[in-house]
Motif scaffolding. Structure first.
Motif, short mmCIF file in Angstrom:
data_model
loop_
_atom_site.label_atom_id
_atom_site.label_comp_id
_atom_site.label_asym_id
_atom_site.label_seq_id
_atom_site.Cartn_x
_atom_site.Cartn_y
_atom_site.Cartn_z
N GLY A 27 0.85 -1.20 0.00
CA GLY A 27 0.00 0.00 0.00
C GLY A 27 0.88 1.24 0.00
O GLY A 27 1.84 1.33 0.77
N LEU A 28 0.57 2.20 -0.90
CA LEU A 28 1.35 3.43 -1.00
C LEU A 28 0.52 4.62 -0.54
O LEU A 28 -0.71 4.62 -0.66
CB LEU A 28 1.76 3.68 -2.46
N ILE B 6 4.88 -5.50 7.29
CA ILE B 6 5.71 -4.34 7.61
C ILE B 6 4.79 -3.12 7.52
O ILE B 6 4.07 -2.95 6.52
CB ILE B 6 6.89 -4.17 6.62
N HIS B 7 4.74 -2.32 8.55
CA HIS B 7 3.84 -1.16 8.56
C HIS B 7 4.61 0.07 8.98
O HIS B 7 5.32 0.05 9.98
CB HIS B 7 2.67 -1.41 9.52
N ILE C 223 3.32 2.43 2.69
CA ILE C 223 2.81 2.47 4.06
C ILE C 223 2.80 1.07 4.65
O ILE C 223 3.08 0.87 5.82
CB ILE C 223 1.33 2.97 4.10
N VAL C 224 2.41 0.11 3.82
CA VAL C 224 2.24 -1.23 4.35
C VAL C 224 2.68 -2.26 3.31
O VAL C 224 2.53 -2.06 2.10
CB VAL C 224 0.76 -1.45 4.77
N PHE C 225 3.26 -3.35 3.83
CA PHE C 225 3.65 -4.48 2.99
C PHE C 225 3.18 -5.74 3.70
O PHE C 225 3.44 -5.92 4.89
CB PHE C 225 5.17 -4.51 2.80
N VAL C 226 2.45 -6.57 2.97
CA VAL C 226 1.97 -7.83 3.52
C VAL C 226 2.39 -8.94 2.55
O VAL C 226 2.24 -8.77 1.34
CB VAL C 226 0.42 -7.80 3.63
N ALA C 227 2.91 -10.02 3.07
CA ALA C 227 3.24 -11.16 2.21
C ALA C 227 2.83 -12.45 2.89
O ALA C 227 2.87 -12.56 4.11
CB ALA C 227 4.74 -11.19 1.89
#
Lengths: 95, 147
Positions: free
Chosen positions: B33-34, B77-78, B89-93
């Motif tokens: 998310g950007l 990662i937030h 803003i956010v990275f989800v894997a």
């Protein structure tokens, strides 16, 4: 990586003081983010806030505002330990 | 598994790191998310967390995602602090044996992060600042998983 928002080291507190944290718009409304408030229960704490800042008290009553005591969400009145950390959490939104 | 960071991070690097050394993972899905500029109306996002509590709550949901979608691994990662448009803003894997569960797990985790995770988000721009709260759309998105 280190956490950006450290609450820092606080001086030892007296027996009946709860450490109260406000987040988001609640902190803007109250004009503070963290303070110590004398209270032995959550109800007593709310009562103290009602006397001090009726607008904040009103805002805390909203059903969307969650309460955490010592980092656990609570729904009802609970007893506070000396030095309990009470956080009022307005609607959350991340991402 | 869960990280809150106050400095910009590279989602590509995060994905490469997440994929490294996996011999039994058939599928990795990720979402980034950007921060959006909203046609110039937003110059900065302020993300506030409740240190300790925020990580714990996300970890609880990440672990329910692991169970629900039989994941092998999850990463969140937030960002917190001040974020200009264009930054992540956010990275989800999610890592799984097969693609469907990896896709769905990212979707599930993002719906949770948008409207339930302990973050408070303030948007500022030329017209002032405002707190962003979950929209009806966000709540509907989350409700899909409760059916």
């Amino acid at each position: 990586m280190p956490l950006p928002l450290s609450s820092g080291t606080c001086p030892r507190r007296g027996a009946d003081l709860a450490r109260v944290l406000l987040f988001g718009r609640l902190a803007d409304l109250a004009g503070w983010r963290e303070r110590e408030i004398p209270a032995a229960t959550l109800a007593e704490l709310r009562g103290w806030i009602a006397g001090e800042d009726p607008a904040l008290f009103e805002a805390l009553q909203a059903p969307a505002v969650r309460t955490a005591v010592d980092q656990e969400l609570v729904n009802l009145d609970v007893a506070l330990r000396p030095e309990s950390e009470v956080a009022f959490l307005p609607p959350m939104s991340g991402g | 598994m869960i990280r809150l960071v106050s400095a910009p991070f590279d989602p590509g690097e995060a994905l490469a790191e997440f994929c490294r050394g996996r011999r039994e993972t058939g599928a990795v899905a990720s979402f980034t998310g950007l921060a959006r500029a909203e046609a110039g109306r937003t110059t900065r996002l302020e993300l506030e967390a409740y240190p300790g509590f925020t990580e714990k709550e996300i970890a609880r949901h990440a672990s329910s995602a692991r169970d629900r979608f039989s994941l092998q691994d999850v990463r969140v990662i937030h960002r917190v602090g001040s974020i200009p448009p264009g930054e992540a803003i956010v990275f989800v894997a999610a890592a799984a044996a097969h693609r469907r569960s990896a896709f769905e797990a990212c979707d599930f985790l993002m719906d949770y992060l948008k409207s339930r995770a302990p973050f408070w988000k303030k948007e500022s721009g030329p017209d002032g600042a405002r707190w962003i709260e979950p929209t009806d759309r966000d709540r509907d998105d989350l409700a899909r998983w409760e059916r």
